[in-house]
Design a protein around this motif. Structure first.
Motif, PDB file in Angstrom:
ATOM      1  N   SER A  23       0.810  -1.226   0.000  1.00  0.00           N
ATOM      2  CA  SER A  23       0.000   0.000   0.000  1.00  0.00           C
ATOM      3  C   SER A  23       0.839   1.269   0.000  1.00  0.00           C
ATOM      4  O   SER A  23       0.303   2.373   0.080  1.00  0.00           O
ATOM      5  N   VAL A  24       2.150   1.127  -0.095  1.00  0.00           N
ATOM      6  CA  VAL A  24       3.050   2.280  -0.005  1.00  0.00           C
ATOM      7  C   VAL A  24       2.933   3.149  -1.269  1.00  0.00           C
ATOM      8  O   VAL A  24       3.080   2.650  -2.390  1.00  0.00           O
ATOM      9  N   SER A  25       2.669   4.430  -1.075  1.00  0.00           N
ATOM     10  CA  SER A  25       2.423   5.333  -2.205  1.00  0.00           C
ATOM     11  C   SER A  25       3.726   5.732  -2.913  1.00  0.00           C
ATOM     12  O   SER A  25       4.820   5.565  -2.372  1.00  0.00           O
ATOM     13  N   PHE A  26       3.564   6.314  -4.080  1.00  0.00           N
ATOM     14  CA  PHE A  26       4.681   6.852  -4.859  1.00  0.00           C
ATOM     15  C   PHE A  26       5.522   7.798  -4.004  1.00  0.00           C
ATOM     16  O   PHE A  26       6.751   7.696  -3.964  1.00  0.00           O
ATOM     17  N   GLN A  27       4.849   8.704  -3.292  1.00  0.00           N
ATOM     18  CA  GLN A  27       5.551   9.716  -2.484  1.00  0.00           C
ATOM     19  C   GLN A  27       6.405   9.061  -1.401  1.00  0.00           C
ATOM     20  O   GLN A  27       7.540   9.464  -1.149  1.00  0.00           O
ATOM     21  N   THR A  28       5.857   8.057  -0.753  1.00  0.00           N
ATOM     22  CA  THR A  28       6.596   7.387   0.324  1.00  0.00           C
ATOM     23  C   THR A  28       7.757   6.571  -0.246  1.00  0.00           C
ATOM     24  O   THR A  28       8.845   6.532   0.337  1.00  0.00           O
ATOM     25  N   ILE A  29       7.528   5.945  -1.405  1.00  0.00           N
ATOM     26  CA  ILE A  29       8.607   5.195  -2.060  1.00  0.00           C
ATOM     27  C   ILE A  29       9.774   6.131  -2.376  1.00  0.00           C
ATOM     28  O   ILE A  29      10.945   5.794  -2.159  1.00  0.00           O
ATOM     29  N   GLU A  30       9.445   7.350  -2.835  1.00  0.00           N
ATOM     30  CA  GLU A  30      10.500   8.333  -3.123  1.00  0.00           C
ATOM     31  C   GLU A  30      11.342   8.602  -1.880  1.00  0.00           C
ATOM     32  O   GLU A  30      12.564   8.652  -1.936  1.00  0.00           O
ATOM     33  N   LYS A  31      10.666   8.777  -0.748  1.00  0.00           N
ATOM     34  CA  LYS A  31      11.390   9.043   0.507  1.00  0.00           C
ATOM     35  C   LYS A  31      12.274   7.848   0.874  1.00  0.00           C
ATOM     36  O   LYS A  31      13.421   8.011   1.300  1.00  0.00           O
ATOM     37  N   LEU A  32      11.748   6.650   0.690  1.00  0.00           N
ATOM     38  CA  LEU A  32      12.519   5.438   1.018  1.00  0.00           C
ATOM     39  C   LEU A  32      13.735   5.304   0.110  1.00  0.00           C
ATOM     40  O   LEU A  32      14.832   4.951   0.555  1.00  0.00           O
ATOM     41  N   ILE A  33      13.532   5.595  -1.187  1.00  0.00           N
ATOM     42  CA  ILE A  33      14.635   5.490  -2.147  1.00  0.00           C
ATOM     43  C   ILE A  33      15.739   6.479  -1.776  1.00  0.00           C
ATOM     44  O   ILE A  33      16.927   6.140  -1.827  1.00  0.00           O
ATOM     45  N   SER A  34      15.352   7.686  -1.351  1.00  0.00           N
ATOM     46  CA  SER A  34      16.394   8.670  -1.009  1.00  0.00           C
ATOM     47  C   SER A  34      17.102   8.295   0.292  1.00  0.00           C
ATOM     48  O   SER A  34      18.238   8.694   0.519  1.00  0.00           O
ATOM     49  N   ARG A  35      16.449   7.501   1.141  1.00  0.00           N
ATOM     50  CA  ARG A  35      17.129   7.006   2.343  1.00  0.00           C
ATOM     51  C   ARG A  35      18.142   5.908   1.996  1.00  0.00           C
ATOM     52  O   ARG A  35      19.072   5.650   2.747  1.00  0.00           O
ATOM     53  N   LYS A  36      17.891   5.205   0.886  1.00  0.00           N
ATOM     54  CA  LYS A  36      18.719   4.050   0.530  1.00  0.00           C
ATOM     55  C   LYS A  36      19.152   4.097  -0.930  1.00  0.00           C
ATOM     56  O   LYS A  36      18.847   3.179  -1.709  1.00  0.00           O
ATOM     57  N   PRO A  37      19.882   5.142  -1.320  1.00  0.00           N
ATOM     58  CA  PRO A  37      20.257   5.292  -2.736  1.00  0.00           C
ATOM     59  C   PRO A  37      21.137   4.140  -3.232  1.00  0.00           C
ATOM     60  O   PRO A  37      21.084   3.779  -4.410  1.00  0.00           O
ATOM     61  N   HIS A  38      21.908   3.552  -2.340  1.00  0.00           N
ATOM     62  CA  HIS A  38      22.831   2.477  -2.733  1.00  0.00           C
ATOM     63  C   HIS A  38      22.106   1.246  -3.281  1.00  0.00           C
ATOM     64  O   HIS A  38      22.705   0.411  -3.945  1.00  0.00           O
ATOM     65  N   LEU A  39      20.808   1.101  -2.998  1.00  0.00           N
ATOM     66  CA  LEU A  39      20.073  -0.077  -3.498  1.00  0.00           C
ATOM     67  C   LEU A  39      19.774   0.034  -4.993  1.00  0.00           C
ATOM     68  O   LEU A  39      19.424  -0.959  -5.629  1.00  0.00           O
ATOM     69  N   ASN A  40      19.917   1.271  -5.533  1.00  0.00           N
ATOM     70  CA  ASN A  40      19.641   1.481  -6.959  1.00  0.00           C
ATOM     71  C   ASN A  40      18.255   1.029  -7.382  1.00  0.00           C
ATOM     72  O   ASN A  40      18.079   0.437  -8.451  1.00  0.00           O
ATOM     73  N   ILE A  41      17.283   1.301  -6.526  1.00  0.00           N
ATOM     74  CA  ILE A  41      15.904   0.935  -6.865  1.00  0.00           C
ATOM     75  C   ILE A  41      15.214   2.133  -7.502  1.00  0.00           C
ATOM     76  O   ILE A  41      15.340   3.256  -7.038  1.00  0.00           O
ATOM     77  N   GLU A  42      14.529   1.876  -8.605  1.00  0.00           N
ATOM     78  CA  GLU A  42      13.777   2.937  -9.265  1.00  0.00           C
ATOM     79  C   GLU A  42      12.299   2.690  -9.053  1.00  0.00           C
ATOM     80  O   GLU A  42      11.870   1.554  -8.809  1.00  0.00           O
ATOM     81  N   HIS A  43      11.538   3.768  -9.201  1.00  0.00           N
ATOM     82  CA  HIS A  43      10.117   3.635  -8.888  1.00  0.00           C
ATOM     83  C   HIS A  43       9.414   2.626  -9.780  1.00  0.00           C
ATOM     84  O   HIS A  43       8.468   1.962  -9.372  1.00  0.00           O
ATOM     85  N   GLY A  44       9.905   2.472 -11.014  1.00  0.00           N
ATOM     86  CA  GLY A  44       9.302   1.504 -11.938  1.00  0.00           C
ATOM     87  C   GLY A  44       9.354   0.072 -11.421  1.00  0.00           C
ATOM     88  O   GLY A  44       8.611  -0.799 -11.889  1.00  0.00           O
ATOM     89  N   MET A  45      10.205  -0.168 -10.452  1.00  0.00           N
ATOM     90  CA  MET A  45      10.342  -1.531  -9.919  1.00  0.00           C
ATOM     91  C   MET A  45       9.379  -1.817  -8.765  1.00  0.00           C
ATOM     92  O   MET A  45       9.282  -2.938  -8.285  1.00  0.00           O
ATOM     93  N   THR A  46       8.673  -0.774  -8.300  1.00  0.00           N
ATOM     94  CA  THR A  46       7.829  -0.961  -7.103  1.00  0.00           C
ATOM     95  C   THR A  46       6.340  -0.814  -7.373  1.00  0.00           C
ATOM     96  O   THR A  46       5.542  -0.889  -6.447  1.00  0.00           O
ATOM     97  N   ALA A  47       5.977  -0.559  -8.630  1.00  0.00           N
ATOM     98  CA  ALA A  47       4.552  -0.368  -8.927  1.00  0.00           C
ATOM     99  C   ALA A  47       4.223  -0.825 -10.336  1.00  0.00           C
ATOM    100  O   ALA A  47       5.099  -0.881 -11.196  1.00  0.00           O
ATOM    101  N   ILE A  48       2.962  -1.136 -10.559  1.00  0.00           N
ATOM    102  CA  ILE A  48       2.465  -1.569 -11.863  1.00  0.00           C
ATOM    103  C   ILE A  48       1.512  -0.487 -12.350  1.00  0.00           C
ATOM    104  O   ILE A  48       0.417  -0.330 -11.819  1.00  0.00           O
TER     105      ILE A  48
END
Ligand SMILES: CNc1ncnc2c1ncn2[C@@H]1O[C@H](COP(=O)(O)O)[C@@H](O)[C@H]1O
Ligand SMILES: [Zn+2]
Length: 354
Positions: free
Chosen positions: A30-55
């Motif tokens: 249920s994690v929204s786009f906005q929250t995913i952005e915050k998580l990604i910026s906390r963990k940039p080393h994971l190299n996760i892009e938003h396209g990988m977390t939503a359909i």
């Protein structure tokens, strides 16, 4: 037009203002786009892009690919701070969408790297619920502890013990148990003792059932418990390879179904909205509750799901109102809260139909 896969994004104000009950929402889905952005910026080393977390819109995946998405999100959510933020954001987003009562579910995870334990996991979700309550967010939230069927008998039993402890200590916030996870992995038979134990100690059961075809034996076993609610139940009825006896068990025990239209379309277990099994159960007058499943992963929200159901099946506004109101009878929280919610619906009715 007969077989729609994509629905308009524009949601009518009626569906936003409609007071709603959400009974089937996986926290990390249920994690929204906005929250995913915050998580990604906390963990940039994971190299996760938003396209990988939503359909996204018009996209579909196999159910298997959906479960890969959850693995990516789990990488992003692996500390107490993450869980607190994710749970708080998700609760506030549901409230902003007009959800007045929410049952969140989540699989407690242990993360060796960050020191996260299953107990702290649940405690942190409880903290988020309490903080939102303190801030006056206009939503009642309860929690279901989830069993991931992938993890087998022993973990299931441990999870039930944990859920029971929290049911007794959480001031009524933990109300039940969910069985979820990749439906093609493992067999319900191995989880029966744990589920039976949960039921015996007073936890309410919501089980993902017949989410994929050819699970008649498992569904039959699980229906004998019987569960208090069913998630999906996509392949229970004879027309899609289920059976009359499965339907009979569901009807006899009056077990409500949690139906998640967009989730089933995007996960490709249902070919298109018009063929969704909502139609079968709703026409029968069986308790059917519209839910989101994973609003973040499937890029939807509950207002949108109500609008999709209404436009696909030609429901009047009065019918939609009744649908959201009837969901109150299916909640796991006690009768006193049901009465409060019914009052809330009555108070809001003139405003919604203005
Ligand atoms: C699409 N249909 C589905 N079918 C079955 N289980 C699902 C699901 N969608 C989500 N989950 C379950 O919820 C977990 C993510 O949230 P939590 O980490 O628990 O908060 C997934 O890993 C899976 O176990
Ligand atoms: Zn689900």
């Amino acid at each position: 037009a007969l077989c729609k896969l994509v629905m308009d994004n524009e949601v009518d104000v009626f569906y936003r203002e409609l007071p709603k009950v959400e009974l089937h929402a996986h926290l990390n889905g249920s994690v929204s786009f906005q929250t995913i952005e915050k998580l990604i910026s906390r963990k940039p080393h994971l190299n996760i892009e938003h396209g990988m977390t939503a359909i996204g819109k018009g996209q579909r995946r196999t159910l298997d690919e959906c479960f890969q998405v959850f693995k990516v999100i789990h990488q992003l959510v692996d500390t107490e701070e993450d869980i607190l933020m994710v749970a708080t954001d998700v609760i506030k987003e549901f409230a902003a969408d007009g959800v007045k009562y929410l049952e969140l579910r989540s699989t407690p995870r242990e993360e060796k790297n960050t020191g996260l334990t299953k107990k702290r996991y649940i405690e942190t979700v409880m903290k988020a619920i309490q903080q939102c309550r303190k801030e006056g967010v206009d939503i009642d939230v309860r929690f279901l502890v989830a069993i991931d069927r992938r993890n087998g008998t022993e973990v299931a039993m441990e999870t039930v013990k944990l859920a029971e402890e929290f049911m007794l200590s959480s001031d009524g916030l933990v109300v039940g148990l969910d069985l979820s996870g990749d439906p093609t992995v493992g067999h319900g038979r191995d989880l029966l003792p744990a589920l039976q134990k949960a039921k015996n100690c007073g936890l309410k059961l919501s089980l993902h059932l017949s989410e994929v075809p050819s699970q008649l034996e498992e569904s039959d076993l699980l229906l004998n418990l019987p569960p208090d609610r069913i998630g999906h139940g996509t392949f229970l009825h004879p027309e899609v390879g289920g059976s009359a006896s499965l339907v009979e068990k569901v009807v006899k025990n009056n077990i409500p179904l949690e139906l998640c239209l967009t989730s089933n379309i995007k996960g490709q277990t249902v070919p298109c909205y018009a063929q969704h099994h909502f139609k079968y159960w709703y026409q029968m007058g069986h308790p059917s509750v519209i839910c989101t499943d994973d609003k973040g992963v499937f890029c939807t929200d509950l207002s949108q799901e109500y609008q999709v159901a209404a436009s696909t099946f030609g429901l009047s506004r009065e019918a939609v109102w009744k649908l959201s109101q009837s969901a109150i009878d299916c909640i796991f929280a006690p009768d006193s809260l049901k009465q409060q919610l019914k009052q809330k619906w009555m108070d809001l009715q003139p405003q919604v139909f203005k």
